[in-house]
Scaffold this motif. Structure first.
Motif, PDB file in Angstrom:
ATOM      1  N   UNK A  23       0.821  -1.232   0.000  1.00 26.43           N
ATOM      2  CA  UNK A  23       0.000   0.000   0.000  1.00 26.43           C
ATOM      3  C   UNK A  23       0.845   1.269   0.000  1.00 26.43           C
ATOM      4  N   UNK A  24       1.974   1.259   0.735  1.00 23.89           N
ATOM      5  CA  UNK A  24       2.839   2.450   0.772  1.00 23.89           C
ATOM      6  C   UNK A  24       3.413   2.750  -0.611  1.00 23.89           C
ATOM      7  N   UNK A  25       3.765   1.697  -1.353  1.00 27.90           N
ATOM      8  CA  UNK A  25       4.300   1.891  -2.705  1.00 27.90           C
ATOM      9  C   UNK A  25       3.225   2.460  -3.632  1.00 27.90           C
ATOM     10  N   UNK A  26       2.003   1.961  -3.514  1.00 32.54           N
ATOM     11  CA  UNK A  26       0.882   2.479  -4.317  1.00 32.54           C
ATOM     12  C   UNK A  26       0.657   3.964  -4.005  1.00 32.54           C
ATOM     13  N   UNK A  27       0.671   4.303  -2.719  1.00 32.99           N
ATOM     14  CA  UNK A  27       0.456   5.702  -2.313  1.00 32.99           C
ATOM     15  C   UNK A  27       1.586   6.605  -2.821  1.00 32.99           C
ATOM     16  N   UNK A  28       2.811   6.110  -2.769  1.00 34.96           N
ATOM     17  CA  UNK A  28       3.954   6.887  -3.268  1.00 34.96           C
ATOM     18  C   UNK A  28       3.761   7.213  -4.746  1.00 34.96           C
ATOM     19  N   UNK A  29       3.384   6.215  -5.552  1.00 33.61           N
ATOM     20  CA  UNK A  29       3.211   6.434  -6.991  1.00 33.61           C
ATOM     21  C   UNK A  29       1.997   7.300  -7.286  1.00 33.61           C
ATOM     22  N   UNK A  30       0.948   7.114  -6.497  1.00 31.15           N
ATOM     23  CA  UNK A  30      -0.250   7.950  -6.678  1.00 31.15           C
ATOM     24  C   UNK A  30       0.100   9.419  -6.454  1.00 31.15           C
ATOM     25  N   UNK A  31       0.916   9.680  -5.435  1.00 29.12           N
ATOM     26  CA  UNK A  31       1.341  11.056  -5.150  1.00 29.12           C
ATOM     27  C   UNK A  31       2.240  11.580  -6.266  1.00 29.12           C
ATOM     28  N   UNK A  32       3.163  10.742  -6.749  1.00 28.04           N
ATOM     29  CA  UNK A  32       4.106  11.147  -7.801  1.00 28.04           C
ATOM     30  C   UNK A  32       3.377  11.533  -9.081  1.00 28.04           C
ATOM     31  N   UNK A  33       2.320  10.783  -9.413  1.00 35.68           N
ATOM     32  CA  UNK A  33       1.606  11.004 -10.678  1.00 35.68           C
ATOM     33  C   UNK A  33       0.259  11.718 -10.490  1.00 35.68           C
ATOM     34  N   UNK A  34       0.075  12.315  -9.308  1.00 38.26           N
ATOM     35  CA  UNK A  34      -1.152  13.096  -9.019  1.00 38.26           C
ATOM     36  C   UNK A  34      -2.421  12.296  -9.281  1.00 38.26           C
ATOM     37  N   UNK A  35      -2.433  11.059  -8.785  1.00 41.35           N
ATOM     38  CA  UNK A  35      -3.617  10.203  -8.917  1.00 41.35           C
ATOM     39  C   UNK A  35      -4.378  10.239  -7.597  1.00 41.35           C
ATOM     40  N   UNK A  36      -5.662  10.531  -7.666  1.00 40.74           N
ATOM     41  CA  UNK A  36      -6.479  10.577  -6.449  1.00 40.74           C
ATOM     42  C   UNK A  36      -6.712   9.156  -5.939  1.00 40.74           C
ATOM     43  N   UNK A  37      -6.455   8.951  -4.673  1.00 45.85           N
ATOM     44  CA  UNK A  37      -6.604   7.609  -4.087  1.00 45.85           C
ATOM     45  C   UNK A  37      -8.044   7.403  -3.621  1.00 45.85           C
ATOM     46  N   UNK A  38      -8.672   6.365  -4.159  1.00 45.70           N
ATOM     47  CA  UNK A  38     -10.010   5.971  -3.718  1.00 45.70           C
ATOM     48  C   UNK A  38      -9.871   4.837  -2.714  1.00 45.70           C
ATOM     49  N   UNK A  39     -10.678   4.901  -1.664  1.00 48.14           N
ATOM     50  CA  UNK A  39     -10.649   3.845  -0.643  1.00 48.14           C
ATOM     51  C   UNK A  39     -11.978   3.094  -0.659  1.00 48.14           C
ATOM     52  N   UNK A  40     -11.922   1.792  -0.379  1.00 49.65           N
ATOM     53  CA  UNK A  40     -13.162   1.012  -0.319  1.00 49.65           C
ATOM     54  C   UNK A  40     -13.976   1.437   0.890  1.00 49.65           C
ATOM     55  N   UNK A  41     -15.253   1.214   0.832  1.00 42.70           N
ATOM     56  CA  UNK A  41     -16.159   1.597   1.908  1.00 42.70           C
ATOM     57  C   UNK A  41     -15.782   0.856   3.188  1.00 42.70           C
ATOM     58  N   UNK A  42     -15.622   1.614   4.262  1.00 42.59           N
ATOM     59  CA  UNK A  42     -15.258   1.011   5.541  1.00 42.59           C
ATOM     60  C   UNK A  42     -16.388   1.165   6.541  1.00 42.59           C
ATOM     61  N   UNK A  43     -16.349   0.335   7.575  1.00 40.94           N
ATOM     62  CA  UNK A  43     -17.344   0.480   8.638  1.00 40.94           C
ATOM     63  C   UNK A  43     -17.073   1.786   9.370  1.00 40.94           C
ATOM     64  N   UNK A  44     -18.073   2.260  10.120  1.00 39.78           N
ATOM     65  CA  UNK A  44     -17.914   3.513  10.858  1.00 39.78           C
ATOM     66  C   UNK A  44     -16.723   3.439  11.807  1.00 39.78           C
ATOM     67  N   UNK A  45     -16.555   2.261  12.441  1.00 38.09           N
ATOM     68  CA  UNK A  45     -15.446   2.072  13.382  1.00 38.09           C
ATOM     69  C   UNK A  45     -14.103   2.146  12.657  1.00 38.09           C
ATOM     70  N   UNK A  46     -14.022   1.490  11.458  1.00 35.80           N
ATOM     71  CA  UNK A  46     -12.790   1.520  10.671  1.00 35.80           C
ATOM     72  C   UNK A  46     -12.476   2.936  10.197  1.00 35.80           C
ATOM     73  N   UNK A  47     -13.541   3.654   9.793  1.00 36.73           N
ATOM     74  CA  UNK A  47     -13.347   5.040   9.329  1.00 36.73           C
ATOM     75  C   UNK A  47     -12.771   5.910  10.442  1.00 36.73           C
ATOM     76  N   UNK A  48     -13.335   5.760  11.647  1.00 36.91           N
ATOM     77  CA  UNK A  48     -12.872   6.551  12.781  1.00 36.91           C
ATOM     78  C   UNK A  48     -11.408   6.233  13.083  1.00 36.91           C
TER      79      UNK A  48
END
Length: 659
Positions: free
Chosen positions: A80-105
């Motif tokens: 995941x860290x590598x994906x985030x690094x490349x997303x930042x490098x290429x200005x790609x917006x990161x979408x996250x899967x729907x999480x439970x309220x507890x996971x979101x918090x």
């Protein structure tokens, strides 16, 4: 969790040559790029990048893969860290899967704590470099320690004003929540017992110079602060408290800056304090980390073991401190790592020694004075026991306990022999003590739940079974996967030999010509013989290839290169980059030409299939010969062996070989 859509976008947009080009100097080599390996020291390039295939291969270390795997290997990012690094490098917006309220918090809370910590890092460094008090107090302290401007920026050092709530007030004005300032420990909140809504806030690190503590991927987890006054009531060093993002037992100071050098040098220097790390780094020794004054833990050792199996512990000249510290080093041996020890002259520590000496002098001292840990421990403690038999007996038990931590049996035996000489005691006594310890461990192990024991037996059994698989079978399975990935979509002419009877009833082989795709031809042969790959990764790749053929009617190697199973992706990369090693030497310019594999594809395919059959038949015959059978079953078994042998002869005939 990052969505599949975001991951696909990253793979679609990221260019492997651009990503690697940020870390390795690449030069054009035909359709590829080449450069010096970032994983080993070398003078001739062995590192190859293919923009067409979007993969890389380091022929020195054997590593390879795509842009993601490079970041995981070189920067030691998680997937995941590598994906985030490349997303930042290429200005790609990161979408996250729907999480439970507890996971979101929980996710939101962790991210908020990271953001607060990163803001604090920037704030403290700005105070240090750009304010009058920061320069006069904090910066002057670092300059006195001999730290350059470049080093101060590299380690992101800072200073907190000697005011009760200067940082907290500024952070709150910037919109950061008090909840996260408190949870990271940056702000101390005192609540009125009669009225909890009434609070007073204080900066934890007021009046201290600050050392940000980073994760392996570079995120700020917490801070270490050193007081600059002579207040005897205040602790000299103060660390961030334990939090959701900072666990001091799982962190090593300097690991972010040191990780590449540790992997490349294949050794890690372990020191005690922040300034020890920085002074060594500034002098040019970059493979150094600190336990930051805490006792060494298994988690910290595992951090290093991801990068190298070798640790050199650097002690200062304080004998009492050495004796206190060596007790924790048994943990390193338990992890199966190699430990050496260097002690500095009386009155010196790594920081002062580095400031007094040049890089060459430091490197020479470390090399000459590095001792094996167990020999060091024996010689150190022998001075204490002298002629006291009770103390000597205790020392022997202590040393044997240390040796018992070493997983490798040969190493244990060598150490017993060495220690016997140093302690002037028979090897028999030491081996006897070691055996008693081993029996004690076995008794403790036998008390474990039966499920654990059964699991250990199953693993051992499966490893032994895997070991029996022949190298030849593995090579042939790899060859079939290689043919499928490189040429599977091609339709070519095949010729086969079929058995026919002549007018006199004799069987002979007659050549038959037909057309088929290479993938279909291999699939039909493997289906006909009900062959499964013995190598689990090859079997997985093969299943995915058949699935692709059923869905899209063609094989797409890119799917495997970018597979979420990084081990599978590495195997495919190795296969696809196999021929690229010839271009490293530029043999074409020297008029040395390597024969390409696609000159006679039908023969390549049939040879691989027939040889695979031959090996499997030979293994089956061997299995039948070694099988224990009764008298009644023996005739049937012999008949099977004869039939398999006849089939093997037929295969040799098709391969134009003589038995």
């Amino acid at each position: 969790m990052i969505t599949r859509n975001t991951i696909d976008k990253v793979f679609e947009i990221a260019r492997v040559e651009e990503v690697i080009g940020d870390f390795v100097q690449l030069k054009k080599a035909g359709s590829n790029y080449k450069g010096l390996s970032p994983f080993v020291n070398e003078k001739s390039p062995s590192f190859m990048v293919s923009p067409v295939k979007q993969i890389w291969k380091d022929f020195s270390s054997g590593k390879g893969g795509n842009a993601i795997s490079f970041l995981m290997e070189h920067e030691h990012y998680s997937y995941p860290e590598a994906i985030r690094y490349l997303a930042k490098k290429y200005n790609i917006e990161i979408e996250e899967t729907e999480q439970s309220d507890e996971q979101k918090v929980q996710a939101s809370e962790r991210e908020s704590m990271y953001l607060v910590s990163e803001y604090a890092r920037n704030y403290f460094q700005d105070i240090l470099l750009n304010t009058q008090k920061g320069k006069a107090i904090g910066l002057s302290y670092f300059k006195e320690r001999g730290f350059t401007d470049e080093t101060i920026k590299k380690f992101e050092l800072g200073y907190a004003l000697d005011e009760w709530s200067a940082f907290t007030d500024t952070a709150l004005k910037k919109g950061y929540k008090l909840e996260f300032l408190e949870k990271t420990g940056l702000t101390i909140v005192k609540r009125n017992q009669s009225d909890p809504n009434q609070t007073k806030t204080f900066d934890r690190f007021k009046g201290r110079v600050l050392f940000p503590i980073h994760s392996m991927s570079g995120r700020v987890l917490g801070f270490g602060g050193r007081i600059l006054t002579t207040d005897k009531k205040a602790a000299k060093y103060l660390n961030s408290p334990e939090s959701e993002i900072y666990h001091k037992s799982k962190v090593l100071y300097g690991i972010f800056n040191a990780k590449q050098s540790i992997a490349k040098k294949n050794n890690c220097y372990l020191v005690e304090g922040y300034t020890d790390v920085i002074s060594f780094y500034q002098k040019g020794i970059h493979n150094v980390v600190a336990s930051s004054g805490t006792a060494l833990t298994s988690d910290q050792i595992r951090l290093v073991s991801r990068l190298t199996p070798n640790i050199t512990v650097l002690f200062d000249g304080d004998a009492a401190g050495i004796r206190a510290s060596i007790r924790g080093i048994d943990l390193i041996l338990e992890q199966g790592m190699n430990v050496k020890v260097v002690t500095f002259p009386e009155g010196d520590d790594p920081d002062t020694f580095a400031r007094k000496n040049s890089l060459d002098q430091i490197e020479e001292y470390l090399e000459v004075n590095a001792q094996d840990f167990i020999r060091f421990k024996v010689s150190l403690l022998m001075d204490e026991v002298k002629d006291d038999p009770v103390k000597k007996a205790g020392l022997i038990r202590d040393i044997v306990a240390t040796i018992s931590k070493i997983p490798n049996q040969i190493q244990r035996e060598v150490y017993v022999q060495e220690c016997a000489k140093i302690m002037d005691i028979s090897e028999r006594v030491l081996f006897s003590e070691l055996a008693q310890l081993s029996k004690k461990e076995e008794r403790e192990a036998s008390k474990r739940p039966k499920e654990e024991q059964q699991q250990a037996f199953t693993v051992e059994k499966s490893e032994k079974t895997a070991f029996k698989k022949t190298d030849q079978l593995n090579k042939l399975e790899r060859k079939l996967i290689e043919i499928l990935l490189l040429y599977g979509n091609k339709e070519i002419d095949f010729e086969d030999y079929v058995e026919v009877e002549d007018s006199e009833g004799r069987t002979k082989l007659v050549k038959e010509n037909y057309q088929n795709t290479i993938a279909n031809e291999i699939y039909l042969h493997l289906q006909e013989d009900e062959i499964e790959f013995s190598n689990e990764i090859f079997q997985k790749i093969y299943f995915d290839i058949i699935h692709q053929l059923n869905q899209e009617e063609k094989i797409n190697p890119e799917f495997f290169i970018n597979h979420e199973d990084t081990e599978l992706g590495k195997v495919v990369t190795d296969i696809l980059m196999d021929d690229e090693k010839y271009s490293l030497s530029d043999w074409g310019r020297k008029e040395i030409y390597v024969r390409t594999k696609d000159k006679n594809l039908s023969k390549l395919v049939m040879d691989a299939i027939l040889n695979l059959r031959r090996i499997l038949i030979e293994l089956k015959i061997k299995e039948l010969v070694e099988e224990e059978t009764s008298e009644e079953e023996r005739n049937s078994m012999l008949e099977m062996i004869v039939n398999y042998t006849q089939l093997k002869k037929l295969l040799y005939e098709k391969l134009n070989r003589v038995v």
